[in-house]
Design a protein around this motif. Structure first.
Motif, PDB file in Angstrom:
ATOM      1  N   ILE A   1       0.833  -0.890   0.012  1.00  0.00           N
ATOM      2  CA  ILE A   1      -0.118   0.079   0.062  1.00  0.00           C
ATOM      3  C   ILE A   1       0.849   1.278   0.073  1.00  0.00           C
ATOM      4  CG2 ILE A   1      -1.960   1.201   1.141  1.00  0.00           C
ATOM      5  CD1 ILE A   1      -2.588  -1.396   0.125  1.00  0.00           C
ATOM      6  N   GLU A   2       0.738   2.140  -0.848  1.00  0.00           N
ATOM      7  CA  GLU A   2       1.140   3.355  -1.024  1.00  0.00           C
ATOM      8  C   GLU A   2       0.428   4.405  -0.612  1.00  0.00           C
ATOM      9  OE1 GLU A   2       4.284   3.692  -4.432  1.00  0.00           O
ATOM     10  OE2 GLU A   2       2.964   2.095  -5.367  1.00  0.00           O
ATOM     11  N   PRO A   3       1.246   5.741  -0.085  1.00  0.00           N
ATOM     12  CA  PRO A   3       0.557   6.763   0.220  1.00  0.00           C
ATOM     13  C   PRO A   3      -0.470   7.501  -0.790  1.00  0.00           C
ATOM     14  CG  PRO A   3       2.569   6.907   0.857  1.00  0.00           C
ATOM     15  CD  PRO A   3       2.516   6.006   0.035  1.00  0.00           C
ATOM     16  N   LEU A   4      -1.701   8.110  -0.600  1.00  0.00           N
ATOM     17  CA  LEU A   4      -2.559   8.359  -1.661  1.00  0.00           C
ATOM     18  C   LEU A   4      -1.750   9.608  -2.421  1.00  0.00           C
ATOM     19  CD1 LEU A   4      -5.904   8.912   0.051  1.00  0.00           C
ATOM     20  CD2 LEU A   4      -5.129   7.136  -1.012  1.00  0.00           C
ATOM     21  N   ALA A   5      -1.808   9.509  -3.791  1.00  0.00           N
ATOM     22  CA  ALA A   5      -1.223  10.392  -4.738  1.00  0.00           C
ATOM     23  C   ALA A   5      -1.962  11.833  -4.945  1.00  0.00           C
ATOM     24  CB  ALA A   5      -0.985   9.819  -6.005  1.00  0.00           C
TER      25      ALA A   5
ATOM     26  N   VAL B   1     -15.890   5.077   3.947  1.00  0.00           N
ATOM     27  CA  VAL B   1     -15.679   4.085   3.055  1.00  0.00           C
ATOM     28  C   VAL B   1     -16.300   2.684   3.556  1.00  0.00           C
ATOM     29  CG1 VAL B   1     -13.772   2.542   1.984  1.00  0.00           C
ATOM     30  CG2 VAL B   1     -13.448   4.907   2.002  1.00  0.00           C
ATOM     31  N   CYS B   2     -16.960   2.149   2.590  1.00  0.00           N
ATOM     32  CA  CYS B   2     -17.723   0.966   2.920  1.00  0.00           C
ATOM     33  C   CYS B   2     -16.848  -0.372   2.462  1.00  0.00           C
ATOM     34  CB  CYS B   2     -19.222   0.917   2.380  1.00  0.00           C
ATOM     35  SG  CYS B   2     -20.029   2.014   3.467  1.00  0.00           S
ATOM     36  N   VAL B   3     -16.849  -1.358   3.042  1.00  0.00           N
ATOM     37  CA  VAL B   3     -16.163  -2.692   2.906  1.00  0.00           C
ATOM     38  C   VAL B   3     -17.285  -3.759   3.138  1.00  0.00           C
ATOM     39  CG1 VAL B   3     -14.230  -4.035   2.731  1.00  0.00           C
ATOM     40  CG2 VAL B   3     -13.855  -1.652   3.244  1.00  0.00           C
ATOM     41  N   PRO B   4     -18.266  -3.813   2.155  1.00  0.00           N
ATOM     42  CA  PRO B   4     -19.298  -4.776   2.884  1.00  0.00           C
ATOM     43  C   PRO B   4     -19.164  -6.172   2.700  1.00  0.00           C
ATOM     44  CG  PRO B   4     -19.978  -3.646   1.144  1.00  0.00           C
ATOM     45  CD  PRO B   4     -18.691  -3.016   1.389  1.00  0.00           C
TER      46      PRO B   4
ATOM     47  N   SER C   1      -8.147 -11.785   2.842  1.00  0.00           N
ATOM     48  CA  SER C   1      -7.889 -10.357   3.167  1.00  0.00           C
ATOM     49  C   SER C   1      -8.411  -9.550   1.913  1.00  0.00           C
ATOM     50  CB  SER C   1      -6.214 -10.215   3.173  1.00  0.00           C
ATOM     51  OG  SER C   1      -5.905 -10.259   1.929  1.00  0.00           O
ATOM     52  N   ALA C   2      -8.751  -8.104   2.207  1.00  0.00           N
ATOM     53  CA  ALA C   2      -9.304  -7.293   1.286  1.00  0.00           C
ATOM     54  C   ALA C   2      -8.363  -6.002   1.492  1.00  0.00           C
ATOM     55  CB  ALA C   2     -10.740  -7.005   1.697  1.00  0.00           C
ATOM     56  N   SER C   3      -7.881  -5.851   0.285  1.00  0.00           N
ATOM     57  CA  SER C   3      -6.918  -4.537   0.201  1.00  0.00           C
ATOM     58  C   SER C   3      -7.689  -3.244   0.332  1.00  0.00           C
ATOM     59  CB  SER C   3      -6.046  -4.652  -1.262  1.00  0.00           C
ATOM     60  OG  SER C   3      -6.812  -4.357  -2.444  1.00  0.00           O
TER      61      SER C   3
ATOM     62  N   LEU D   1      -9.992  -2.493   2.381  1.00  0.00           N
ATOM     63  CA  LEU D   1     -10.013  -2.064   3.870  1.00  0.00           C
ATOM     64  C   LEU D   1      -8.533  -1.521   4.406  1.00  0.00           C
ATOM     65  CD1 LEU D   1     -11.404  -2.170   6.647  1.00  0.00           C
ATOM     66  CD2 LEU D   1     -10.524  -4.452   6.865  1.00  0.00           C
ATOM     67  N   ILE D   2      -7.437  -2.283   3.941  1.00  0.00           N
ATOM     68  CA  ILE D   2      -6.054  -1.652   4.164  1.00  0.00           C
ATOM     69  C   ILE D   2      -5.772  -0.430   3.633  1.00  0.00           C
ATOM     70  CG2 ILE D   2      -3.773  -2.259   4.222  1.00  0.00           C
ATOM     71  CD1 ILE D   2      -4.569  -5.413   4.001  1.00  0.00           C
ATOM     72  N   ARG D   3      -6.251  -0.199   2.526  1.00  0.00           N
ATOM     73  CA  ARG D   3      -6.049   1.173   1.706  1.00  0.00           C
ATOM     74  C   ARG D   3      -6.777   2.145   2.589  1.00  0.00           C
ATOM     75  NH1 ARG D   3      -3.335   0.913  -3.028  1.00  0.00           N
ATOM     76  NH2 ARG D   3      -3.228  -1.288  -3.997  1.00  0.00           N
ATOM     77  N   ALA D   4      -8.011   1.846   2.749  1.00  0.00           N
ATOM     78  CA  ALA D   4      -8.890   2.917   3.572  1.00  0.00           C
ATOM     79  C   ALA D   4      -8.299   3.222   4.969  1.00  0.00           C
ATOM     80  CB  ALA D   4     -10.216   2.337   3.646  1.00  0.00           C
ATOM     81  N   SER D   5      -7.820   2.166   5.440  1.00  0.00           N
ATOM     82  CA  SER D   5      -7.101   2.359   6.971  1.00  0.00           C
ATOM     83  C   SER D   5      -5.793   3.468   6.752  1.00  0.00           C
ATOM     84  CB  SER D   5      -6.778   1.035   7.492  1.00  0.00           C
ATOM     85  OG  SER D   5      -6.104   1.219   8.860  1.00  0.00           O
ATOM     86  N   ARG D   6      -4.973   3.107   5.818  1.00  0.00           N
ATOM     87  CA  ARG D   6      -3.651   3.983   5.606  1.00  0.00           C
ATOM     88  C   ARG D   6      -4.502   5.325   5.400  1.00  0.00           C
ATOM     89  NH1 ARG D   6       1.539   2.830   3.108  1.00  0.00           N
ATOM     90  NH2 ARG D   6       1.978   4.418   4.767  1.00  0.00           N
ATOM     91  N   ALA D   7      -5.448   5.515   4.559  1.00  0.00           N
ATOM     92  CA  ALA D   7      -5.675   6.811   4.329  1.00  0.00           C
ATOM     93  C   ALA D   7      -6.435   7.334   5.112  1.00  0.00           C
ATOM     94  CB  ALA D   7      -6.698   6.784   3.021  1.00  0.00           C
ATOM     95  N   GLY D   8      -6.566   6.765   6.424  1.00  0.00           N
ATOM     96  CA  GLY D   8      -7.470   7.581   7.647  1.00  0.00           C
ATOM     97  C   GLY D   8      -8.655   7.715   7.262  1.00  0.00           C
ATOM     98  N   CYS D   9      -9.179   6.764   6.559  1.00  0.00           N
ATOM     99  CA  CYS D   9     -10.803   7.082   6.338  1.00  0.00           C
ATOM    100  C   CYS D   9     -11.710   6.548   7.438  1.00  0.00           C
ATOM    101  CB  CYS D   9     -11.341   6.118   4.984  1.00  0.00           C
ATOM    102  SG  CYS D   9     -10.154   6.807   3.582  1.00  0.00           S
ATOM    103  N   ASN D  10     -12.793   6.873   7.568  1.00  0.00           N
ATOM    104  CA  ASN D  10     -13.728   6.273   8.239  1.00  0.00           C
ATOM    105  C   ASN D  10     -14.683   5.030   7.693  1.00  0.00           C
ATOM    106  OD1 ASN D  10     -15.815   6.279  10.487  1.00  0.00           O
ATOM    107  ND2 ASN D  10     -17.151   8.050   9.479  1.00  0.00           N
ATOM    108  N   ILE D  11     -14.532   3.832   8.403  1.00  0.00           N
ATOM    109  CA  ILE D  11     -14.818   2.682   7.506  1.00  0.00           C
ATOM    110  C   ILE D  11     -16.191   2.010   8.354  1.00  0.00           C
ATOM    111  CG2 ILE D  11     -13.867   0.830   6.652  1.00  0.00           C
ATOM    112  CD1 ILE D  11     -11.117   1.844   7.135  1.00  0.00           C
ATOM    113  N   VAL D  12     -17.023   1.607   7.509  1.00  0.00           N
ATOM    114  CA  VAL D  12     -17.977   0.448   8.096  1.00  0.00           C
ATOM    115  C   VAL D  12     -17.655  -0.911   7.009  1.00  0.00           C
ATOM    116  CG1 VAL D  12     -20.262  -0.203   7.779  1.00  0.00           C
ATOM    117  CG2 VAL D  12     -19.575   2.129   8.663  1.00  0.00           C
ATOM    118  N   ALA D  13     -17.587  -1.804   7.783  1.00  0.00           N
ATOM    119  CA  ALA D  13     -17.234  -3.032   7.098  1.00  0.00           C
ATOM    120  C   ALA D  13     -17.960  -4.289   7.555  1.00  0.00           C
ATOM    121  CB  ALA D  13     -15.688  -3.411   7.519  1.00  0.00           C
TER     122      ALA D  13
END
Length: 406
Positions: free
Chosen positions: A189-193, A291-294, A301-303, A305-317
């Protein structure tokens, strides 16, 4: 004058990939770039149809002249991946072999028919997305099939097995008899561009004066899009849009036409049926208020979810499988039963109303994010190579501890 010649020992590596669909060409490129940086002579083996695919030019065109290529003929039959692999590896001498996506290959190489000539001077590593036996199948037949597959993988003559899914890694570690050979692999996972929300909205061509719920990636049934739309409709959240930009399956396109006319007309649901660029993909995280990961009943695994976490997003999963486990263990997301439309709708409302800054900044989530980086992905891929040949490879970061079974 000293005329002695210093001999350079050349290390030959093979990167084997059975398909270039999805993100697989991108991961091949990452690994090749790192091997070239280490001074390795690299050969890449891909199917003969791969060179004509758009993914090849996008991700691999830049190294076309820096590595050797094998465009192997795709074999026929139920063992075609193993047959293709053996046709490449048994005819040549490699110091190190990397199999970048090995779920099917490992099972086939574990079968008695697979006549692979083992060479003690050669190491073979493979990456697996998951082991299905880590997730209890609903039927006896399904569980029996998964156990057989697990045993075949354990028989596979890889020197290293890398797992993206910690639950699968733990299952293999405990049951295969190959514990020392089982390693956990980070996601690359890389930082958002994208600089920020305003820029992201401009790139996507959407207004910035409203809230957005996103589910980045292709729009498929297996990702729980129907469940998400149903919950979003029930939640009826003011000044909030559900933004789904990504290539749709035919059945999802039909679903939107038949059942979502009101949401589309009111622009509460915004669709764009197309492939997105890397920059646009990042924008779907940058603009997201949620961000939703339903993904109901998702194995492995689901990338996203990991990308959303690294981006600091609010997430429902989803609360099921690896997604639910990781969300709870590492404070990644609010979880719910996505098959219960009322519960799912309540989670959307609660998450948008309150957010959760404490989750986004928790120490265990930070440790999780630090594990899943591009450099750590490459460090884990090349660690064994470095051990064998005394190379100065990148340092690895271990998977963070939690109160889980891993």
């Amino acid at each position: 004058m000293d005329t002695r010649t210093v001999l350079r020992i050349v290390i030959h590596a093979l990167v084997f990939e059975s398909a270039l669909t999805g993100h697989r060409a991108y991961y091949v490129r990452l690994l090749c770039d790192e091997l070239l940086r280490l001074g390795i002579e690299v050969t890449v083996a891909v199917p003969d149809v791969g060179e004509q695919m758009s993914e090849f030019e996008v991700h691999l065109g830049g190294i076309r002249n820096h590595v050797q290529w094998i465009f192997y003929a795709t074999r026929e039959g139920i063992h075609r991946e193993a047959d293709s692999f053996l046709s490449v590896i048994n005819d040549s001498s490699w110091d190190h072999v990397f199999c970048t996506c090995s779920d099917i290959l490992a099972r086939q190489l574990g079968q008695p028919f697979a006549k692979i000539r083992r060479d003690p001077q050669r190491a073979i590593e493979g990456l697996l997305m998951r082991i299905n036996a880590a997730y209890l199948a609903p039927s006896v037949g399904g569980r029996t099939k998964d156990l057989l597959a697990e045993r075949l993988i354990a028989r596979c003559p890889f020197d290293r097995f890398h797992f993206l899914d910690p639950l699968s890694w733990r299952r293999f570690f405990d049951n295969s008899g190959r514990a020392p050979d089982a390693k956990l692999m980070p996601e690359a996972i890389e930082p958002l561009a994208v600089a920020g929300r305003i820029d992201a909205c401009q790139i996507l061509g959407v207004p910035a004066d409203t809230r957005y719920i996103t589910c980045p990636g292709t729009v498929q049934e297996r990702k729980g899009i129907r469940e998400l739309v149903a919950a979003f409709r029930m939640a009826n959240i003011p000044d909030t849009r559900l933004l789904l930009i990504g290539k749709q399956t035919a059945t999802m396109s039909q679903y939107f036409k038949e059942y979502c006319g009101d949401l589309l007309q009111s622009e509460k649901l915004v669709l764009s049926d197309r492939y997105v660029s890397s920059a646009e993909f990042d924008c779907l995280f940058a603009i997201a208020d949620l961000v939703c990961v339903p993904y109901p009943k998702h194995l492995g695994s689901a990338s996203i979810l990991i990308r959303a976490s690294r981006a600091g997003c609010n997430i429902v999963a989803s609360d099921w499988g690896w997604i639910g486990w990781a969300s709870k263990q590492f404070d990644l997301a609010r979880t719910c039963d996505v098959n219960d439309v009322e519960t799912f709708a309540d989670s959307l409302i609660s998450s948008l109303q309150s957010g959760d800054d404490s989750i986004a900044t928790s120490s265990i989530r930070k440790s999780f994010n630090q594990f899943h980086t591009r450099d750590n992905y490459l460090a884990h891929w090349t660690a064994f190579l470095g051990e064998r040949h005394g190379l100065n490879t990148l340092p690895t970061i271990k998977f963070p501890a939690s109160d889980s079974q891993v």
